[in-house]
Scaffold this active site. Structure first.
Site, PDB file in Angstrom:
ATOM      1  N   HIS A  20       0.835  -1.198   0.000  1.00 35.00           N
ATOM      2  CA  HIS A  20       0.000   0.000   0.000  1.00 35.00           C
ATOM      3  C   HIS A  20       0.873   1.253   0.000  1.00 35.00           C
ATOM      4  O   HIS A  20       0.585   2.216  -0.710  1.00 35.00           O
ATOM      5  CB  HIS A  20      -0.929   0.000   1.212  1.00 35.00           C
ATOM      6  CG  HIS A  20      -2.061  -0.955   1.099  1.00 35.00           C
ATOM      7  ND1 HIS A  20      -1.918  -2.310   1.328  1.00 35.00           N
ATOM      8  CD2 HIS A  20      -3.363  -0.764   0.775  1.00 35.00           C
ATOM      9  CE1 HIS A  20      -3.085  -2.901   1.158  1.00 35.00           C
ATOM     10  NE2 HIS A  20      -3.977  -1.990   0.823  1.00 35.00           N
ATOM     11  N   ARG A  36      -1.626   1.861   7.297  1.00 34.45           N
ATOM     12  CA  ARG A  36      -1.229   0.455   7.436  1.00 34.45           C
ATOM     13  C   ARG A  36      -0.613   0.208   8.813  1.00 34.45           C
ATOM     14  O   ARG A  36      -0.788  -0.852   9.391  1.00 34.45           O
ATOM     15  CB  ARG A  36      -0.238   0.065   6.330  1.00 34.45           C
ATOM     16  CG  ARG A  36      -0.758   0.319   4.928  1.00 34.45           C
ATOM     17  CD  ARG A  36      -2.074  -0.367   4.663  1.00 34.45           C
ATOM     18  NE  ARG A  36      -1.862  -1.798   4.573  1.00 34.45           N
ATOM     19  CZ  ARG A  36      -2.831  -2.705   4.616  1.00 34.45           C
ATOM     20  NH1 ARG A  36      -4.076  -2.335   4.757  1.00 34.45           N
ATOM     21  NH2 ARG A  36      -2.554  -3.982   4.517  1.00 34.45           N
ATOM     22  N   HIS A  51       1.348  -3.560   9.566  1.00 41.10           N
ATOM     23  CA  HIS A  51       2.749  -3.366   9.195  1.00 41.10           C
ATOM     24  C   HIS A  51       3.499  -2.712  10.344  1.00 41.10           C
ATOM     25  O   HIS A  51       2.908  -2.068  11.209  1.00 41.10           O
ATOM     26  CB  HIS A  51       2.883  -2.481   7.953  1.00 41.10           C
ATOM     27  CG  HIS A  51       2.573  -3.168   6.667  1.00 41.10           C
ATOM     28  ND1 HIS A  51       3.288  -4.238   6.197  1.00 41.10           N
ATOM     29  CD2 HIS A  51       1.610  -2.942   5.754  1.00 41.10           C
ATOM     30  CE1 HIS A  51       2.785  -4.636   5.036  1.00 41.10           C
ATOM     31  NE2 HIS A  51       1.748  -3.870   4.750  1.00 41.10           N
ATOM     32  N   ASP A  71       8.320  -1.350   7.540  1.00 40.11           N
ATOM     33  CA  ASP A  71       7.601  -1.803   6.346  1.00 40.11           C
ATOM     34  C   ASP A  71       7.063  -0.604   5.563  1.00 40.11           C
ATOM     35  O   ASP A  71       7.086  -0.584   4.331  1.00 40.11           O
ATOM     36  CB  ASP A  71       6.415  -2.700   6.714  1.00 40.11           C
ATOM     37  CG  ASP A  71       6.807  -3.911   7.547  1.00 40.11           C
ATOM     38  OD1 ASP A  71       7.991  -4.291   7.532  1.00 40.11           O
ATOM     39  OD2 ASP A  71       5.915  -4.458   8.209  1.00 40.11           O
TER      40      ASP A  71
END
Length: 94
Positions: free
Chosen positions: A14, A47, A53, A57
């Site tokens: 994403h 996220r 995450h 990340d």
């Protein structure tokens, strides 16, 4: 994946998507680049907020997305499409 603590660590897709699109759009509309990149960052940050995450990340996804966009913008075929998009945006703002 259910919400909660992240089970794995890997670059966020994403974040990669939001930054690759954001960097291209910011290049097409430099007058709105700060808002575009802020929205890309917010999208990626979700996220982390959702617990899917880790911070690393998100950062890795942002870096990958940015590099991907910069590489794409060096491609002559992509540049031609960007020029068409730039012309469309310019016509729409008149």
């Amino acid at each position: 994946m259910k919400p909660g603590k992240a089970a794995n660590s890997y670059p966020s897709g994403h974040a990669s998507l939001s930054f690759s699109v954001g960097v291209v759009l910011a290049s097409l509309m430099p007058e709105k680049s700060q808002a575009i990149l802020a929205r890309a960052s917010e999208y990626a940050e979700h996220r982390l907020v959702c617990g899917v995450h880790f911070r690393s990340d998100i950062v890795a996804g942002q870096q990958f997305g940015t590099v991907l966009a910069l590489r794409l913008m060096q491609n002559p075929q992509f540049q031609a499409q960007m020029n068409l998009a730039r012309a469309e945006l310019s016509a729409a703002q008149r």
